[in-house]
Design an enzyme around this catalytic site. Structure first.
Site, short mmCIF file in Angstrom:
data_model
loop_
_atom_site.label_atom_id
_atom_site.label_comp_id
_atom_site.label_asym_id
_atom_site.label_seq_id
_atom_site.Cartn_x
_atom_site.Cartn_y
_atom_site.Cartn_z
CG ASP A 1 -0.15 -4.10 2.54
OD1 ASP A 1 0.10 -3.62 1.42
OD2 ASP A 1 -0.30 -3.40 3.57
CB SER B 1 3.11 1.52 6.16
OG SER B 1 1.96 1.75 6.91
CG HIS C 1 -0.38 0.24 2.52
ND1 HIS C 1 -0.14 -0.76 3.44
CD2 HIS C 1 0.00 1.39 3.13
CE1 HIS C 1 0.37 -0.24 4.54
NE2 HIS C 1 0.46 1.06 4.37
#
Length: 466
Positions: free
Chosen positions: A132, A205, A102
Site C-alpha cells: 500500500d 493516510s 489507496h
C-alpha cells in the site's frame, strides 16, 4: 592502632573504587513538539486525487416524460468527479512524494498542496498494492523541502513519535503519542506494522510518523477502530520496509522482490522445545518449488532456518520479508538445523512474480473418520494407504507413509494433524507402519515428538505431546 587505621582506609577506598551500575533512566517526556513541527511541516503535504467517472457511473437520468427530463441535457453528459484526500511527505528536493496507494488508487489527476498554500500537479511514479505504498513526482522547477527516512529497527516500544497530516481535510495537523508495539500484522503478506497511540484519522493516510530526531520512522496507513475514528490503535509501515519499496518504485517504476521458491511454517513452542531452542524463533521449510532458486541449493523440507544471511529469523513472516527485500541475484547463506545438526546452505536469490504466492498451503478435505481397529498412537488413528484410501482422502501422489484417518479432539494432535495427512517421518526417521511409529514414540522419553507430514503435497512439521 595505626595498622587497623590503614586496613580500614584501604577497605573504604576499595568500596569507593567499585564501579556502580547506574539505574536505568527513562527518557523524560519532551517539553513540546513546536520546534519539530516548525522544522518538519514544510515537507508534509496534502494530496487530492480526482477520478473522472463515466456517465453510467454518475447520477441516473430522469425518465422520459418527466417534468425534469429537460435537466438531462445539463447533468446527464457532465463528467462526474470523485475526490479523495490524503497525506504524504517529500523525500527529495526534486519533489518526490511518498503516500499510500489507496490514497491515489485509480486517480486521473493528483494534486499536491504544500502548507504555504502552493499546489502542484503530480504524476504517479509507481505503486505497490501489496504494501500500500505509492511514489509521486511533483511538477516543480525549484528545490522542495524534504525529510529523510529513519532506521525503524531502532524504534522501541515507549519511544515518543509524532504524526503530521491532513485528517478530515484539516491540513497541517500534528498529533503525538508513543510506539505501542512492533511487528503487528493485519492480513498482508509482508505486514510488519509499528503500532502507536497517535491519533490517526481519515485523511492521515500516507502521512509521516516522525521520531524525535525528525526522521520518518513510519508511513501512517491503518487504524483499528469499531467506529471508523481514532481509538488509539494506529498502524504504520516501518521506514525500513517503505524505503526499500520506494527506492524500487523510483528506479524501476515497479517492485522487484526477491524469491527463494520456499514456503515456510512458524515454529510453535512444542517445536522449539523439540529442537532445544530456549524460545520459538526461525521458520520451518514446508515446500520447495521445483523451478525455484532453492531447488538446487540442497535445502530440504523440514529444515529449520535460524538465520538469513547473518540475521536472526524471528518467525516465518520475517523470513518471507527478508527474502522479498533481498537484492535479486545476490548470493545468501541460510543457517539451518537439519535432523538436529547445524548446517549452512548457500543459494542465489531469484525474482518473485507478483502473481506468485510463497505462503501457499494445500486445502484438506474434511473426511468422515474410519473405524480405529486399534491403530491409535498419541490420539491419531491410522489406516492403510492404498489406492482406495488415496482416492477417498485425496492423498497427494507423492505421499508415502502412514495415513491418518481420525484424530482424537481431546489429544494434543487435535488441530495439528488432520484426517488425510500422511505421516512420512517421525523424529526424522522414515516410517511405513503403525508399529514403526509406536516404536519411535515409546522410545522417545516422553517429550514432544516431531512428525513430518505430507498434506496434499505440502510438507508440514508438527511437534505433538504424548
Amino acid at each position: 592502632m595505626m595498622q587497623r587505621f590503614l586496613v580500614l582506609t584501604t577497605f573504604l577506598a576499595a568500596l569507593l573504587s567499585v564501579a556502580v551500575t547506574p539505574a536505568l533512566q527513562a527518557h523524560p517526556a519532551p517539553d513540546g513538539f513546536a520546534d519539530l513541527a516548525e522544522r518538519l511541516s514544510p515537507a508534509v503535504v496534502n494530496i487530492s486525487a480526482a477520478q473522472r467517472l463515466d456517465s453510467e457511473d454518475g447520477l441516473p437520468e430522469f425518465p422520459e416524460g418527466s417534468p425534469l427530463e429537460r435537466f438531462n441535457d445539463i447533468f446527464g453528459n457532465a463528467p462526474r468527479i470523485a475526490n479523495s484526500l490524503g497525506s504524504g511527505f517529500i523525500i527529495d528536493p526534486s519533489g518526490l512524494v511518498v503516500t499510500n496507494n489507496h490514497v491515489i488508487d485509480g486517480a486521473d489527476e493528483v494534486e499536491v498542496s504544500l502548507p504555504d498554500g502552493r499546489a502542484f500537479r503530480a504524476e504517479v511514479v509507481g505503486i505497490d498494492s501489496v504494501t500500500d505504498l505509492a511514489v509521486l513526482r511533483m511538477d516543480v522547477d525549484e528545490p522542495m523541502p524534504f525529510v529523510a527516512f529513519a532506521d525503524s529497527d531502532s524504534a522501541r516500544v515507549g519511544d515518543w513519535v509524532i504524526a503530521i497530516g491532513n485528517p478530515f481535510g484539516l491540513g497541517g495537523t500534528l498529533t503525538a503519542g508513543v510506539v505501542s508495539a512492533r511487528g503487528r500484522e493485519a492480513g498482508g503478506r509482508y505486514d510488519d506494522y509499528i503500532q502507536t497511540d497517535v491519533a490517526i484519522n481519515t485523511g492521515n493516510s500516507g502521512g509521516p510518523l516522525f521520531n524525535m530526531d525528525g526522521e520518518v520512522v513510519g508511513v501512517n496507513t491503518l487504524i483499528l477502530s469499531p467506529t471508523g475514528a481514532s481509538v488509539g490503535i494506529s498502524l504504520s509501515i516501518p521506514a525500513n520496509l517503505a524505503e526499500v519499496v520506494v527506492n524500487q518504485l523510483v528506479e524501476f517504476g515497479e517492485t522487484r522482490r526477491g524469491w527463494l521458491g520456499v514456503s515456510v511454517l512458524r515454529v510453535t513452542p512444542e517445536m522449539a522445545e523439540s529442537f532445544d531452542l530456549a524460545t520459538p524463533y526461525g521458520a520451518i521449510v514446508s515446500r520447495i518449488e521445483e523451478d525455484g532458486p532453492a531447488a538446487a541449493s540442497g535445502l530440504r523440507n523440514g529444515d529449520l532456518v535460524l538465520q538469513f544471511d547473518g540475521r536472526r529469523v524471528r518467525d516465518s513472516r520475517s523470513f518471507q520479508r527478508m527474502a522479498a527485500e533481498t537484492e535479486i541475484g545476490r548470493e545468501i547463506e541460510l543457517d539451518i538445523i537439519r535432523r538436529d545438526r547445524p548446517m549452512t546452505i548457500s543459494l542465489t536469490v531469484g525474482a518473485l512474480s507478483e502473481g506468485g504466492d510463497e505462503d501457499a498451503t494445500a486445502n484438506a478435505a474434511v473426511i468422515a473418520p474410519t473405524p480405529t481397529n486399534g491403530n491409535e498412537v498419541m490420539g491419531m488413528t491410522f489406516g492403510t494407504l492404498d489406492t482406495a484410501s488415496r482416492r477417498r482422502f485425496r492423498v497427494h501422489p507423492d505421499a508415502e507413509g502412514v495415513l491418518v484417518t481420525e484424530v482424537d479432539p481431546t489429544s494434543d494432535a487435535a488441530g495439528k494433524v488432520r484426517p488425510g495427512d500422511v505421516i512420512e517421518e517421525v523424529e526424522f526417521a522414515r516410517v511405513d507402519s503403525v508399529a514403526a511409529i509406536r516404536e519411535i514414540v515409546d522410545g522417545h522419553g516422553g517429550g514432544p515428538v516431531r512428525f513430518q507430514i505430507n498434506r496434499g503435497g505440502q510438507y508440514v512439521l508438527q511437534s505433538i505431546r504424548p
